[in-house]
Design a protein around this motif. Structure first.
Motif, PDB file in Angstrom:
ATOM      1  N   ALA A  81       0.826  -1.210   0.000  1.00  0.00           N
ATOM      2  CA  ALA A  81       0.000   0.000   0.000  1.00  0.00           C
ATOM      3  C   ALA A  81       0.860   1.259   0.000  1.00  0.00           C
ATOM      4  O   ALA A  81       0.581   2.221  -0.732  1.00  0.00           O
ATOM      5  CB  ALA A  81      -0.918  -0.006   1.224  1.00  0.00           C
ATOM      6  N   GLY A  82       1.923   1.263   0.793  1.00  0.00           N
ATOM      7  CA  GLY A  82       2.785   2.438   0.868  1.00  0.00           C
ATOM      8  C   GLY A  82       3.531   2.684  -0.424  1.00  0.00           C
ATOM      9  O   GLY A  82       3.655   3.835  -0.878  1.00  0.00           O
ATOM     10  N   CYS A  84       2.625   1.788  -3.471  1.00  0.00           N
ATOM     11  CA  CYS A  84       1.652   2.287  -4.461  1.00  0.00           C
ATOM     12  C   CYS A  84       1.302   3.744  -4.198  1.00  0.00           C
ATOM     13  O   CYS A  84       1.217   4.561  -5.136  1.00  0.00           O
ATOM     14  CB  CYS A  84       0.399   1.426  -4.434  1.00  0.00           C
ATOM     15  N   SER A  85       1.101   4.079  -2.934  1.00  0.00           N
ATOM     16  CA  SER A  85       0.761   5.455  -2.584  1.00  0.00           C
ATOM     17  C   SER A  85       1.886   6.422  -2.944  1.00  0.00           C
ATOM     18  O   SER A  85       1.647   7.495  -3.514  1.00  0.00           O
ATOM     19  CB  SER A  85       0.455   5.545  -1.083  1.00  0.00           C
ATOM     20  N   MET A  86       3.124   6.024  -2.634  1.00  0.00           N
ATOM     21  CA  MET A  86       4.269   6.872  -2.961  1.00  0.00           C
ATOM     22  C   MET A  86       4.402   7.050  -4.470  1.00  0.00           C
ATOM     23  O   MET A  86       4.670   8.155  -4.962  1.00  0.00           O
ATOM     24  CB  MET A  86       5.537   6.248  -2.384  1.00  0.00           C
ATOM     25  N   ILE A  88       2.078   6.755  -6.865  1.00  0.00           N
ATOM     26  CA  ILE A  88       0.993   7.557  -7.446  1.00  0.00           C
ATOM     27  C   ILE A  88       1.158   9.026  -7.081  1.00  0.00           C
ATOM     28  O   ILE A  88       1.004   9.923  -7.925  1.00  0.00           O
ATOM     29  CB  ILE A  88      -0.373   7.028  -6.970  1.00  0.00           C
ATOM     30  N   GLY A  89       1.493   9.284  -5.826  1.00  0.00           N
ATOM     31  CA  GLY A  89       1.685  10.669  -5.395  1.00  0.00           C
ATOM     32  C   GLY A  89       2.830  11.339  -6.134  1.00  0.00           C
ATOM     33  O   GLY A  89       2.713  12.494  -6.569  1.00  0.00           O
TER      34      GLY A  89
END
Length: 217
Positions: A81-82, A84-86, A88-89
């Protein structure tokens, strides 16, 4: 009569480099080093984020569930999750910067303030959203995998918590010191600050989740 030797071409130097006593090549080398240092520092910070967030998740779940499977599954979920979040951001952020710079280049072309050589150089220097996203995800994953490796092969609950804490502490010191070197900050102070911050994050998460679990909520 021997022909006069042709004058040797002088090293190309801009007015600013002449004032500073350095060549354009040296200026370019300094600029390239600065860009590399910024990328390395961003990678270190991303790895530190992955390390601390994943370790805190594992410690929080470990406060109420003692089996290694649940702890590892939680850490793995945090890693995916982290990362992917990094990614995309970072992709969205860098793409916004890319659009802004492209819009400025188009305005300069329409106004005649940009020749072909300048256009080529500016296009080469444009940021790559995909590269930035991949680098952020990879850096986060590298940091996140460390606490997972620390807990993977230890069945005893208390020993596992101790090993994870030790592994994370050493990694925090290493990331903090490397980030300080790249950022030109005091190494000892920066490393200690990162270490204490990591202890607080893990301690607060562990204590809060344990209190919630004990209360039966």
């Amino acid at each position: 009569m021997a022909a006069a030797a042709a004058p040797q071409p002088e090293e190309t130097r801009s007015p600013k480099s002449i004032e500073r006593g350095v060549s354009d090549q040296e200026v370019d080398a300094i600029f390239d080093y600065s860009k590399r240092a910024q990328w390395l520092r961003a990678a270190v910070l991303g790895a530190n984020d992955g390390l601390l967030s994943t370790a805190s998740l594992m410690m929080g779940v470990g406060a109420v569930r003692k089996d290694v499977y649940t702890m590892l599954l939680t850490g793995l979920a945090g890693l995916v999750a982290g990362a992917c979040s990094m990614a995309i951001g970072e992709f969205v952020s860098v793409y916004s910067q890319y659009d802004i710079e492209m819009a400025q280049i188009k305005r300069d072309i329409m106004s005649g303030n940009c020749d072909d050589r300048d256009l080529e150089e500016r296009e080469k220097s444009l940021p790559s959203p995909l590269k930035a996203a991949g680098a952020s995800a990879l850096a986060f994953a590298v940091g996140a995998v460390l606490p997972l490796l620390g807990a993977a092969f230890i069945k005893d609950y208390v020993v596992r918590l101790g090993v994870v804490t030790a592994v994370v502490s050493l990694a925090l010191l290493g990331f903090g010191g490397l980030g300080a070197v790249l950022g030109g900050a005091p190494v000892v102070k920066s490393s200690f600050r990162v270490l204490v911050g990591g202890w607080l994050a893990m301690g607060i998460t562990f204590g809060l989740i344990r209190a919630i679990g004990a209360s039966g909520l």
